[in-house]
Design a protein around this motif. Structure first.
Motif, PDB file in Angstrom:
ATOM      1  N   VAL A  24      -3.139  13.424   0.645  1.00  0.00           N
ATOM      2  CA  VAL A  24      -3.559  14.095  -0.589  1.00  0.00           C
ATOM      3  C   VAL A  24      -3.645  15.620  -0.439  1.00  0.00           C
ATOM      4  O   VAL A  24      -4.197  16.289  -1.305  1.00  0.00           O
ATOM      5  CB  VAL A  24      -4.886  13.521  -1.145  1.00  0.00           C
ATOM      6  N   ARG A  25      -3.069  16.159   0.643  1.00  0.00           N
ATOM      7  CA  ARG A  25      -3.030  17.610   0.791  1.00  0.00           C
ATOM      8  C   ARG A  25      -1.952  18.186  -0.124  1.00  0.00           C
ATOM      9  O   ARG A  25      -1.099  17.462  -0.644  1.00  0.00           O
ATOM     10  CB  ARG A  25      -2.698  17.988   2.246  1.00  0.00           C
ATOM     11  N   GLU A  26      -1.993  19.493  -0.296  1.00  0.00           N
ATOM     12  CA  GLU A  26      -0.975  20.168  -1.095  1.00  0.00           C
ATOM     13  C   GLU A  26       0.357  20.160  -0.335  1.00  0.00           C
ATOM     14  O   GLU A  26       0.383  20.098   0.902  1.00  0.00           O
ATOM     15  CB  GLU A  26      -1.400  21.606  -1.392  1.00  0.00           C
ATOM     16  N   ALA A  27       1.466  20.251  -1.071  1.00  0.00           N
ATOM     17  CA  ALA A  27       2.801  20.164  -0.484  1.00  0.00           C
ATOM     18  C   ALA A  27       3.008  21.178   0.645  1.00  0.00           C
ATOM     19  O   ALA A  27       3.644  20.869   1.656  1.00  0.00           O
ATOM     20  CB  ALA A  27       3.860  20.347  -1.566  1.00  0.00           C
ATOM     21  N   LYS A  28       2.465  22.364   0.494  1.00  0.00           N
ATOM     22  CA  LYS A  28       2.604  23.409   1.516  1.00  0.00           C
ATOM     23  C   LYS A  28       1.940  22.973   2.829  1.00  0.00           C
ATOM     24  O   LYS A  28       2.472  23.210   3.909  1.00  0.00           O
ATOM     25  CB  LYS A  28       1.979  24.703   1.000  1.00  0.00           C
ATOM     26  N   GLU A  29       0.796  22.310   2.727  1.00  0.00           N
ATOM     27  CA  GLU A  29       0.105  21.808   3.914  1.00  0.00           C
ATOM     28  C   GLU A  29       0.900  20.684   4.574  1.00  0.00           C
ATOM     29  O   GLU A  29       1.035  20.635   5.797  1.00  0.00           O
ATOM     30  CB  GLU A  29      -1.280  21.276   3.550  1.00  0.00           C
ATOM     31  N   VAL A  30       1.432  19.794   3.771  1.00  0.00           N
ATOM     32  CA  VAL A  30       2.200  18.656   4.270  1.00  0.00           C
ATOM     33  C   VAL A  30       3.469  19.138   4.969  1.00  0.00           C
ATOM     34  O   VAL A  30       3.879  18.571   5.983  1.00  0.00           O
ATOM     35  CB  VAL A  30       2.531  17.678   3.123  1.00  0.00           C
ATOM     36  N   ALA A  31       4.066  20.201   4.456  1.00  0.00           N
ATOM     37  CA  ALA A  31       5.295  20.745   5.056  1.00  0.00           C
ATOM     38  C   ALA A  31       5.069  21.201   6.497  1.00  0.00           C
ATOM     39  O   ALA A  31       5.995  21.210   7.301  1.00  0.00           O
ATOM     40  CB  ALA A  31       5.818  21.898   4.211  1.00  0.00           C
ATOM     41  N   ALA A  32       3.834  21.524   6.851  1.00  0.00           N
ATOM     42  CA  ALA A  32       3.511  21.964   8.209  1.00  0.00           C
ATOM     43  C   ALA A  32       3.403  20.787   9.177  1.00  0.00           C
ATOM     44  O   ALA A  32       3.338  20.993  10.385  1.00  0.00           O
ATOM     45  CB  ALA A  32       2.219  22.767   8.204  1.00  0.00           C
ATOM     46  N   GLY A  33       3.396  19.577   8.667  1.00  0.00           N
ATOM     47  CA  GLY A  33       3.323  18.390   9.504  1.00  0.00           C
ATOM     48  C   GLY A  33       2.542  17.274   8.839  1.00  0.00           C
ATOM     49  O   GLY A  33       1.492  17.513   8.258  1.00  0.00           O
ATOM     50  N   LYS A  34       3.115  16.064   8.902  1.00  0.00           N
ATOM     51  CA  LYS A  34       2.475  14.906   8.282  1.00  0.00           C
ATOM     52  C   LYS A  34       2.691  13.678   9.156  1.00  0.00           C
ATOM     53  O   LYS A  34       3.597  13.653   9.988  1.00  0.00           O
ATOM     54  CB  LYS A  34       3.021  14.660   6.887  1.00  0.00           C
ATOM     55  N   TRP A  93      -5.829  14.142  14.091  1.00  0.00           N
ATOM     56  CA  TRP A  93      -4.606  13.359  14.335  1.00  0.00           C
ATOM     57  C   TRP A  93      -3.909  13.864  15.589  1.00  0.00           C
ATOM     58  O   TRP A  93      -3.606  15.051  15.709  1.00  0.00           O
ATOM     59  CB  TRP A  93      -3.669  13.467  13.128  1.00  0.00           C
ATOM     60  N   GLU A  94      -3.648  12.958  16.538  1.00  0.00           N
ATOM     61  CA  GLU A  94      -2.979  13.320  17.777  1.00  0.00           C
ATOM     62  C   GLU A  94      -1.619  12.646  17.912  1.00  0.00           C
ATOM     63  O   GLU A  94      -0.931  12.846  18.898  1.00  0.00           O
ATOM     64  CB  GLU A  94      -3.861  12.938  18.981  1.00  0.00           C
ATOM     65  N   GLY A  95      -1.255  11.847  16.913  1.00  0.00           N
ATOM     66  CA  GLY A  95       0.004  11.121  16.955  1.00  0.00           C
ATOM     67  C   GLY A  95       1.190  11.975  16.551  1.00  0.00           C
ATOM     68  O   GLY A  95       1.072  13.189  16.353  1.00  0.00           O
ATOM     69  N   ILE A  96       2.305  11.324  16.428  1.00  0.00           N
ATOM     70  CA  ILE A  96       3.562  11.988  16.035  1.00  0.00           C
ATOM     71  C   ILE A  96       3.444  12.508  14.612  1.00  0.00           C
ATOM     72  O   ILE A  96       2.803  11.899  13.758  1.00  0.00           O
ATOM     73  CB  ILE A  96       4.731  10.983  16.115  1.00  0.00           C
ATOM     74  N   VAL A  97       4.061  13.662  14.349  1.00  0.00           N
ATOM     75  CA  VAL A  97       4.108  14.214  12.999  1.00  0.00           C
ATOM     76  C   VAL A  97       5.567  14.491  12.625  1.00  0.00           C
ATOM     77  O   VAL A  97       6.396  14.772  13.489  1.00  0.00           O
ATOM     78  CB  VAL A  97       3.279  15.509  12.837  1.00  0.00           C
ATOM     79  N   ASP A  98       5.852  14.393  11.350  1.00  0.00           N
ATOM     80  CA  ASP A  98       7.177  14.739  10.819  1.00  0.00           C
ATOM     81  C   ASP A  98       7.134  16.169  10.353  1.00  0.00           C
ATOM     82  O   ASP A  98       6.142  16.676   9.920  1.00  0.00           O
ATOM     83  CB  ASP A  98       7.537  13.856   9.620  1.00  0.00           C
TER      84      ASP A  98
END
Length: 98
Positions: A24-34, A93-98
């Motif tokens: 539910v973060r903003e798109a700009k935040e998600v672009a940095a890693g999800k 979160w310490e797992g893999i991010v896209d």
């Protein structure tokens, strides 16, 4: 409110479980890693996009720290959805991010 830890989600993903995760973060935040395979629905749009979700599925809700995801979890639960809040959010979160 149901809660799950980042480590529990990471373990489930590593076991090959198919999880429905909404960020539910903003798109700009998600672009940095999800978290891989998450759906991005910013908190401000959740009430307008909940018709896209399936009440028969369970959703894990994530944000940066757990505050926005907690609000989204309450909103969705109040509308009949089966939701779990990821405590601590992407900060832990310490797992893999896209």
């Amino acid at each position: 409110m149901k809660r799950i830890t980042a480590k529990e989600v990471e373990t489930l993903l590593n076991e090959g479980k198919n999880l429905n995760i909404i960020d539910v973060r903003e798109a700009k935040e998600v672009a940095a890693g999800k978290i891989p395979s998450t759906i991005n629905i910013p908190l401000r749009l959740v009430e307008f996009r909940m018709h896209e979700l399936d009440k028969a599925k369970e959703y894990i809700i994530v944000c940066r720290s757990g505050a926005r995801s907690s609000r989204a979890t309450q909103l969705l639960k109040g509308n009949g959805f089966n939701v779990i809040n990821l405590t601590g959010g992407m900060l832990v979160w310490e797992g893999i991010v896209d």
